[in-house]
Scaffold this motif. Sequence first.
Motif, mmCIF file in Angstrom:
data_model
loop_
_atom_site.group_PDB
_atom_site.id
_atom_site.type_symbol
_atom_site.label_atom_id
_atom_site.label_comp_id
_atom_site.label_asym_id
_atom_site.label_seq_id
_atom_site.Cartn_x
_atom_site.Cartn_y
_atom_site.Cartn_z
ATOM 1 N N VAL A 175 0.833 -1.207 0.000
ATOM 2 C CA VAL A 175 0.000 0.000 0.000
ATOM 3 C C VAL A 175 0.868 1.258 0.000
ATOM 4 O O VAL A 175 0.611 2.208 -0.758
ATOM 5 N N THR A 176 1.891 1.270 0.820
ATOM 6 C CA THR A 176 2.771 2.441 0.913
ATOM 7 C C THR A 176 3.432 2.738 -0.418
ATOM 8 O O THR A 176 3.418 3.888 -0.891
ATOM 9 N N TYR A 177 3.998 1.718 -1.035
ATOM 10 C CA TYR A 177 4.673 1.928 -2.323
ATOM 11 C C TYR A 177 3.679 2.307 -3.423
ATOM 12 O O TYR A 177 3.996 3.098 -4.302
ATOM 13 N N GLN A 178 2.471 1.753 -3.349
ATOM 14 C CA GLN A 178 1.463 2.126 -4.341
ATOM 15 C C GLN A 178 1.109 3.605 -4.201
ATOM 16 O O GLN A 178 1.009 4.321 -5.196
ATOM 17 N N MET A 179 0.958 4.079 -2.969
ATOM 18 C CA MET A 179 0.597 5.487 -2.770
ATOM 19 C C MET A 179 1.737 6.409 -3.182
ATOM 20 O O MET A 179 1.503 7.441 -3.819
ATOM 21 N N PHE A 180 2.964 6.064 -2.818
ATOM 22 C CA PHE A 180 4.099 6.897 -3.231
ATOM 23 C C PHE A 180 4.151 7.027 -4.745
ATOM 24 O O PHE A 180 4.389 8.111 -5.280
ATOM 25 N N HIS A 181 3.916 5.933 -5.428
ATOM 26 C CA HIS A 181 4.045 5.970 -6.879
ATOM 27 C C HIS A 181 2.785 6.490 -7.568
ATOM 28 O O HIS A 181 2.856 6.969 -8.703
ATOM 29 N N ALA A 182 1.647 6.459 -6.885
ATOM 30 C CA ALA A 182 0.473 7.180 -7.391
ATOM 31 C C ALA A 182 0.796 8.669 -7.396
ATOM 32 O O ALA A 182 0.496 9.384 -8.363
ATOM 33 N N THR A 183 1.445 9.134 -6.337
ATOM 34 C CA THR A 183 1.884 10.534 -6.277
ATOM 35 C C THR A 183 2.902 10.816 -7.380
ATOM 36 O O THR A 183 2.870 11.867 -8.026
ATOM 37 N N GLY A 184 3.801 9.851 -7.614
ATOM 38 C CA GLY A 184 4.752 9.986 -8.711
ATOM 39 C C GLY A 184 4.052 10.127 -10.055
ATOM 40 O O GLY A 184 4.490 10.885 -10.923
ATOM 41 N N LEU A 185 2.947 9.416 -10.235
ATOM 42 C CA LEU A 185 2.183 9.534 -11.474
ATOM 43 C C LEU A 185 1.586 10.929 -11.629
ATOM 44 O O LEU A 185 1.479 11.444 -12.750
ATOM 45 N N PHE A 186 1.212 11.570 -10.515
ATOM 46 C CA PHE A 186 0.749 12.962 -10.590
ATOM 47 C C PHE A 186 1.876 13.883 -11.048
ATOM 48 O O PHE A 186 1.663 14.804 -11.833
ATOM 49 N N VAL A 187 3.080 13.636 -10.551
ATOM 50 C CA VAL A 187 4.247 14.414 -10.980
ATOM 51 C C VAL A 187 4.469 14.212 -12.478
ATOM 52 O O VAL A 187 4.695 15.176 -13.223
ATOM 53 N N VAL A 188 4.386 12.976 -12.913
ATOM 54 C CA VAL A 188 4.546 12.677 -14.343
ATOM 55 C C VAL A 188 3.462 13.386 -15.150
ATOM 56 O O VAL A 188 3.751 13.965 -16.211
ATOM 57 N N ALA A 189 2.227 13.369 -14.677
ATOM 58 C CA ALA A 189 1.136 14.048 -15.395
ATOM 59 C C ALA A 189 1.426 15.538 -15.537
ATOM 60 O O ALA A 189 1.240 16.121 -16.614
ATOM 61 N N PHE A 190 1.900 16.163 -14.458
ATOM 62 C CA PHE A 190 2.233 17.585 -14.506
ATOM 63 C C PHE A 190 3.346 17.841 -15.513
ATOM 64 O O PHE A 190 3.255 18.733 -16.357
#
Length: 123
Positions: A42-57
Amino acid sequence: MKVFLILGAVNAMLAVALGAFGAHGLEGKISAKYLEVWKTGVTYQMFHATGLFVVAFLASRFPESSLVSASGWFMLIGIILFSGSLYILSTSGIKVLGAITPFGGVAFIVAWILLVIAAIKLL
């Protein structure tokens, strides 16, 4: 790129739902060791979901960058392989599934390296 915003949001939502499921639905049903493994997923999924937001930006700012886009796809692959294998391992106890997890970790590392290279080239 809109796809990474959507993927980030879906994965963040799933991380919250799976975190709640682990805390309330799995407590007492799997060992404390496997509950910790679940939490790691769960922790790694959330960190990388946030990373996907960075990628989207970054993809919206630099749509021509294939490095940024590739980074997002590697993050998604990492979530599937790393977190997914940990979820299955936690609930099934099939230890051989732990052999898949490092491939997800490598995908995460590649994703972040690609973002570093993109930043050097674009910023």
